[in-house]
Design a protein around this motif. Structure first.
Motif, PDB file in Angstrom:
ATOM      1  N   MET A 110       0.848  -0.849   0.243  1.00 13.41           N
ATOM      2  CA  MET A 110      -0.083   0.030   0.117  1.00 13.41           C
ATOM      3  C   MET A 110       1.215   1.231  -0.379  1.00 13.41           C
ATOM      4  N   THR A 111       0.725   2.049  -1.052  1.00 10.07           N
ATOM      5  CA  THR A 111       1.488   3.435  -1.060  1.00 10.07           C
ATOM      6  C   THR A 111       0.564   4.323  -1.257  1.00 10.07           C
ATOM      7  N   ARG A 112       1.005   6.131  -0.473  1.00 11.61           N
ATOM      8  CA  ARG A 112       0.480   7.302  -0.927  1.00 11.61           C
ATOM      9  C   ARG A 112       1.394   7.821  -2.055  1.00 11.61           C
ATOM     10  N   LEU A 113       2.318   7.049  -2.369  1.00 13.03           N
ATOM     11  CA  LEU A 113       3.197   7.111  -3.853  1.00 13.03           C
ATOM     12  C   LEU A 113       1.926   6.854  -5.214  1.00 13.03           C
ATOM     13  N   LYS A 114       1.310   7.468  -5.773  1.00 13.59           N
ATOM     14  CA  LYS A 114       0.597   6.638  -6.366  1.00 13.59           C
ATOM     15  C   LYS A 114       0.728   6.168  -7.724  1.00 13.59           C
ATOM     16  N   ASP A 115       1.066   6.968  -8.516  1.00 10.21           N
ATOM     17  CA  ASP A 115       1.632   7.194  -9.371  1.00 10.21           C
ATOM     18  C   ASP A 115       3.662   6.702 -10.172  1.00 10.21           C
ATOM     19  N   ILE A 116       3.907   6.315  -8.891  1.00 10.52           N
ATOM     20  CA  ILE A 116       5.457   6.418  -8.589  1.00 10.52           C
ATOM     21  C   ILE A 116       5.021   5.109  -9.726  1.00 10.52           C
ATOM     22  N   PHE A 117       4.778   3.728  -9.389  1.00 11.01           N
ATOM     23  CA  PHE A 117       5.370   3.332 -10.242  1.00 11.01           C
ATOM     24  C   PHE A 117       4.796   2.827 -11.865  1.00 11.01           C
ATOM     25  N   LYS A 118       5.220   3.156 -13.414  1.00 10.98           N
ATOM     26  CA  LYS A 118       4.788   3.583 -14.645  1.00 10.98           C
ATOM     27  C   LYS A 118       5.061   1.976 -15.059  1.00 10.98           C
ATOM     28  N   PRO A 119       3.739   1.529 -16.123  1.00 12.14           N
ATOM     29  CA  PRO A 119       4.120  -0.652 -16.573  1.00 12.14           C
ATOM     30  C   PRO A 119       5.583  -0.800 -16.884  1.00 12.14           C
ATOM     31  N   GLY A 120       5.538  -1.582 -16.501  1.00 10.14           N
ATOM     32  CA  GLY A 120       7.001  -2.586 -16.906  1.00 10.14           C
ATOM     33  C   GLY A 120       8.139  -2.286 -15.736  1.00 10.14           C
ATOM     34  N   ASP A 121       7.771  -1.031 -15.169  1.00  6.44           N
ATOM     35  CA  ASP A 121       8.244  -0.876 -13.912  1.00  6.44           C
ATOM     36  C   ASP A 121       8.678  -2.359 -12.298  1.00  6.44           C
ATOM     37  N   HIS A 122       7.592  -2.721 -12.135  1.00  5.62           N
ATOM     38  CA  HIS A 122       7.675  -3.846 -11.435  1.00  5.62           C
ATOM     39  C   HIS A 122       6.391  -4.773 -12.099  1.00  5.62           C
ATOM     40  N   GLY A 123       6.147  -5.725 -11.431  1.00 12.77           N
ATOM     41  CA  GLY A 123       5.098  -6.825 -11.657  1.00 12.77           C
ATOM     42  C   GLY A 123       4.726  -8.119 -11.286  1.00 12.77           C
ATOM     43  N   SER A 124       4.188  -9.184 -11.188  1.00 11.64           N
ATOM     44  CA  SER A 124       3.916 -10.442 -11.248  1.00 11.64           C
ATOM     45  C   SER A 124       2.760 -11.150 -11.698  1.00 11.64           C
ATOM     46  N   THR A 125       3.779 -12.320 -12.173  1.00  8.61           N
ATOM     47  CA  THR A 125       2.769 -13.260 -12.819  1.00  8.61           C
ATOM     48  C   THR A 125       1.327 -13.904 -11.617  1.00  8.61           C
ATOM     49  N   PHE A 126       1.848 -14.052 -11.044  1.00  8.45           N
ATOM     50  CA  PHE A 126       0.721 -14.400  -9.862  1.00  8.45           C
ATOM     51  C   PHE A 126       0.279 -14.207  -8.983  1.00  8.45           C
ATOM     52  N   GLY A 127       0.934 -12.734  -8.670  1.00  8.59           N
ATOM     53  CA  GLY A 127       0.270 -11.935  -7.724  1.00  8.59           C
ATOM     54  C   GLY A 127      -1.348 -11.203  -7.910  1.00  8.59           C
ATOM     55  N   GLY A 128      -1.966 -11.385  -7.271  1.00  4.26           N
ATOM     56  CA  GLY A 128      -3.181 -11.121  -7.158  1.00  4.26           C
ATOM     57  C   GLY A 128      -4.517 -11.662  -7.711  1.00  4.26           C
ATOM     58  N   ASN A 129      -4.191 -12.397  -7.778  1.00  4.44           N
ATOM     59  CA  ASN A 129      -4.957 -13.626  -9.004  1.00  4.44           C
ATOM     60  C   ASN A 129      -6.369 -13.795  -8.254  1.00  4.44           C
ATOM     61  N   TYR A 130      -7.119 -14.443  -9.071  1.00 11.12           N
ATOM     62  CA  TYR A 130      -8.237 -14.312  -8.642  1.00 11.12           C
ATOM     63  C   TYR A 130      -8.711 -15.200  -7.562  1.00 11.12           C
ATOM     64  N   LEU A 131      -7.755 -16.079  -7.557  1.00 14.64           N
ATOM     65  CA  LEU A 131      -8.161 -16.799  -5.540  1.00 14.64           C
ATOM     66  C   LEU A 131      -7.983 -16.677  -4.599  1.00 14.64           C
ATOM     67  N   SER A 132      -6.208 -16.083  -4.655  1.00  8.39           N
ATOM     68  CA  SER A 132      -6.052 -15.280  -3.844  1.00  8.39           C
ATOM     69  C   SER A 132      -6.939 -14.185  -2.817  1.00  8.39           C
ATOM     70  N   CYS A 133      -8.035 -13.184  -4.330  1.00  3.29           N
ATOM     71  CA  CYS A 133      -8.376 -12.300  -3.701  1.00  3.29           C
ATOM     72  C   CYS A 133      -9.443 -12.509  -3.419  1.00  3.29           C
ATOM     73  N   SER A 134      -9.971 -14.163  -4.314  1.00  2.44           N
ATOM     74  CA  SER A 134     -11.881 -14.012  -3.953  1.00  2.44           C
ATOM     75  C   SER A 134     -10.839 -14.515  -1.896  1.00  2.44           C
ATOM     76  N   ALA A 135     -10.097 -15.331  -1.354  1.00  2.16           N
ATOM     77  CA  ALA A 135      -9.548 -15.413  -0.705  1.00  2.16           C
ATOM     78  C   ALA A 135     -10.111 -14.679   0.398  1.00  2.16           C
ATOM     79  N   ALA A 136      -8.851 -13.406   0.455  1.00  2.00           N
ATOM     80  CA  ALA A 136      -8.214 -12.575   1.062  1.00  2.00           C
ATOM     81  C   ALA A 136      -9.841 -11.355   1.686  1.00  2.00           C
ATOM     82  N   ASN A 137     -10.925 -11.129   0.163  1.00  2.00           N
ATOM     83  CA  ASN A 137     -11.849 -10.547   0.594  1.00  2.00           C
ATOM     84  C   ASN A 137     -12.552 -11.251   1.462  1.00  2.00           C
ATOM     85  N   THR A 138     -12.712 -12.192   1.524  1.00  2.00           N
ATOM     86  CA  THR A 138     -13.675 -13.540   2.757  1.00  2.00           C
ATOM     87  C   THR A 138     -12.710 -13.416   3.663  1.00  2.00           C
ATOM     88  N   VAL A 139     -11.987 -13.271   4.046  1.00  2.00           N
ATOM     89  CA  VAL A 139     -11.016 -13.262   5.100  1.00  2.00           C
ATOM     90  C   VAL A 139     -11.447 -11.421   6.179  1.00  2.00           C
TER      91      VAL A 139
END
Length: 397
Positions: free
Chosen positions: A260-289
Motif C-alpha cells: 500500500m502506498t500514498r505514492l500513487k503514480d510512482i510506478f509506470k507499466p513495466g517498472d514492477h510486476g508479478s505473474t501470480f500476484g493478486g489473482n482471482y483465487l488469492s483475492c477472493s480468499a482475502a476479500n472473504t477473510v
C-alpha cells in the motif's frame, strides 16, 4: 518408505521439522492422523487468521476455482480491484495497492518504490534505507539485507548496498544523511522477539521524516489484518506511513502479499510486476477473510477475545516469574520472554508433547500467534496444556 522417510529423502530441509501429519483442522484445533487434537497457538506463523477449515473461506475458494483461478495481470481482475478498495477504505489511508505473493515480495516492492523515489531525472540522488537491528523483512537477497540481524547474512553475499542498521528507534535520527531515502520498521518486531516499539517515539519519528521528505515504510506483514486489534498496527500507532507491506493473515492461508502506498503514480507499466500476484483465487480468499474479521471487529468479539488471551498470557508470566522475564506484545501477537535459551527450547519441546503448538522468536521469546477467531474454550485448553509444559520444565531447572 513412510511419509517421514519420503520427506527426508526428497525435500530440501530448511526447517527443523516435527514429524507429525495433521489431517484436518477446526478453528484453532488441529487433528493428526491418529485423531489426537492439538491447540494451535501459531496459525501457520500468523497466516491462518480466521482458523483452520473456515467454511466461508473454503466456499469462496471453491466457488472461484470452479470459474477462474488465474488470468494474469494483463487483464482486469474483479476481486483484486474490490480487495484494493476494501483495504484502502478499512485503513483510512489515501493509497493505491500492488499485489504480490508473499511478505518478502511485498518488501522488495516497497524497497523498489523507495529507490525510485530517490531518483531525480533518472539520476540516483538518495538510496539509503535505515532499518532496525533485530528486524526481519524476508528471505530474498535484498529483503534479507534489509533485515538487521547479522547472523542471517552469513553465506549469501555479496548483497545490495545501501542498508544501514540502527540500534534502536532513538538512534535512527543520527543516521540520517543526504543519501537517506527511507526508514523501514516493524511496529512490533516478530522474529526479533515480539517487541513493540514505543508509540510516542514512533509518532515523533514519523513527523520528523515527513519534514525531511524521507519515506516511512512500515512492514506489517505480521502485524497487519487485525493481528494487533486494528486493521493495521499503523492505525493503532496513529501514524500515516508512506508505504505499508502486508501478507500472512490477508489470505487466510492462500499466499498473497500487498504493498500500500500514498505514492500513487510512482510506478509506470513495466517498472514492477508479478505473474501470480493478486489473482482471482488469492483475492477472493482475502476479500472473504476481511469480511469475516471486519464483522468480528464491529461486533466487539475480536477485541474481547484479545483481552482474554492477553490476560491468560500475563497470568503465566506472573505465576512463573522463575521461568519468564516478562510478557510482551500486543493483541494476538504476544510473547513470553524466557530467562534463557535453554528454558525456551525446553518449553517449546514440552509444549509440543502436551499437544499445544507455540513458536520460537528472537531474544529467548516464546511467540503466540493464534487464529484471530480462536474461542475462549480453545484458549483455556491451550493455556492448560502450556502450563503443564511449564511445570515440567520448572522441575528440571
Amino acid at each position: 518408505m513412510n511419509l517421514k522417510e519420503i520427506d527426508l529423502e526428497y525435500v530440501l530441509h530448511t526447517y527443523a521439522r516435527n514429524y507429525i501429519n495433521f489431517k484436518r483442522g477446526e478453528n484453532a484445533t488441529l487433528f493428526d492422523e491418529e485423531g489426537k487434537d492439538y491447540i494451535d497457538f501459531t496459525s501457520g506463523i500468523g497466516v491462518v487468521s480466521v482458523g483452520h477449515g473456515n467454511k466461508r473461506v473454503s466456499e469462496a475458494i471453491c466457488n472461484q476455482a470452479k470459474n477462474i483461478i488465474h488470468i494474469s495481470n494483463l487483464y482486469l481482475i474483479e476481486p483484486q480491484a474490490k480487495l484494493a478498495k476494501k483495504l484502502v477504505e478499512l485503513s483510512g489511508y489515501d493509497m493505491r495497492l500492488f499485489f504480490a505473493n508473499s511478505g518478502a515480495e511485498a518488501n522488495e516492492g516497497a524497497i523498489k518504490i523507495a529507490r525510485k523515489y530517490g531518483e531525480v531525472d533518472g539520476e540516483v540522488k538518495r538510496y539509503k534505507i535505515i532499518t532496525l537491528k533485530h528486524s526481519f523483512h524476508g528471505r530474498t537477497i535484498t529483503a534479507l539485507k534489509a533485515t538487521g540481524q547479522e547472523a542471517m547474512h552469513t553465506y549469501f553475499g555479496p548483497f545490495p548496498d545501501g542498508f544501514v542498521y540502527a540500534d534502536d528507534i532513538d538512534s535512527i535520527e543520527s543516521l540520517l544523511d543526504d543519501h537517506t531515502v527511507a526508514v523501514m520498521i516493524e511496529l512490533i518486531q516478530g522474529e526479533g522477539g515480539v517487541e513493540p516499539l514505543d508509540k510516542a517515539k514512533v509518532q515523533k519519528l514519523a513527523k520528523s521524516l515527513k519534514k525531511k521528505d524521507i519515506l516511512l515504510i512500515v512492514d506489517e506483514v505480521q502485524t497487519g489484518i487485525y493481528r494487533t486489534g486494528e486493521l493495521l498496527a499503523s492505525n493503532l500507532y496513529e501514524i500515516e506511513p508512506d508505504i505499508i507491506t502486508l501478507a500472512k493473515g490477508l489470505g487466510g492461508g492462500i499466499p498473497i502479499g500487498a504493498i500500500m502506498t500514498r505514492l500513487k503514480d510512482i510506478f509506470k507499466p513495466g517498472d514492477h510486476g508479478s505473474t501470480f500476484g493478486g489473482n482471482y483465487l488469492s483475492c477472493s480468499a482475502a476479500n472473504t477473510v476481511l469480511d469475516i474479521l471486519e464483522d468480528e471487529k464491529d461486533r466487539g468479539v475480536l477485541d474481547e477475545r484479545m483481552v482474554y488471551f492477553e490476560d491468560r498470557i500475563n497470568e503465566m508470566a506472573k505465576k512463573y516469574s522463575n521461568i519468564f522475564q516478562k510478557s510482551v506484545g500486543l493483541g494476538f501477537m504476544r510473547g513470553l520472554r524466557a530467562k534463557s535459551g535453554e528454558i525456551l527450547s525446553k518449553i517449546i519441546e514440552e509444549s509440543f508433547k502436551e499437544r499445544v503448538l507455540v513458536l520460537k522468536a528472537g531474544r529467548n521469546t516464546i511467540r503466540f500467534l493464534p487464529p484471530l477467531t480462536i474461542s475462549k474454550e480453545e484458549i483455556d485448553e491451550g493455556i492448560k496444556r502450556f502450563e503443564k509444559a511449564i511445570l515440567k520444565v520448572s522441575d528440571q531447572i
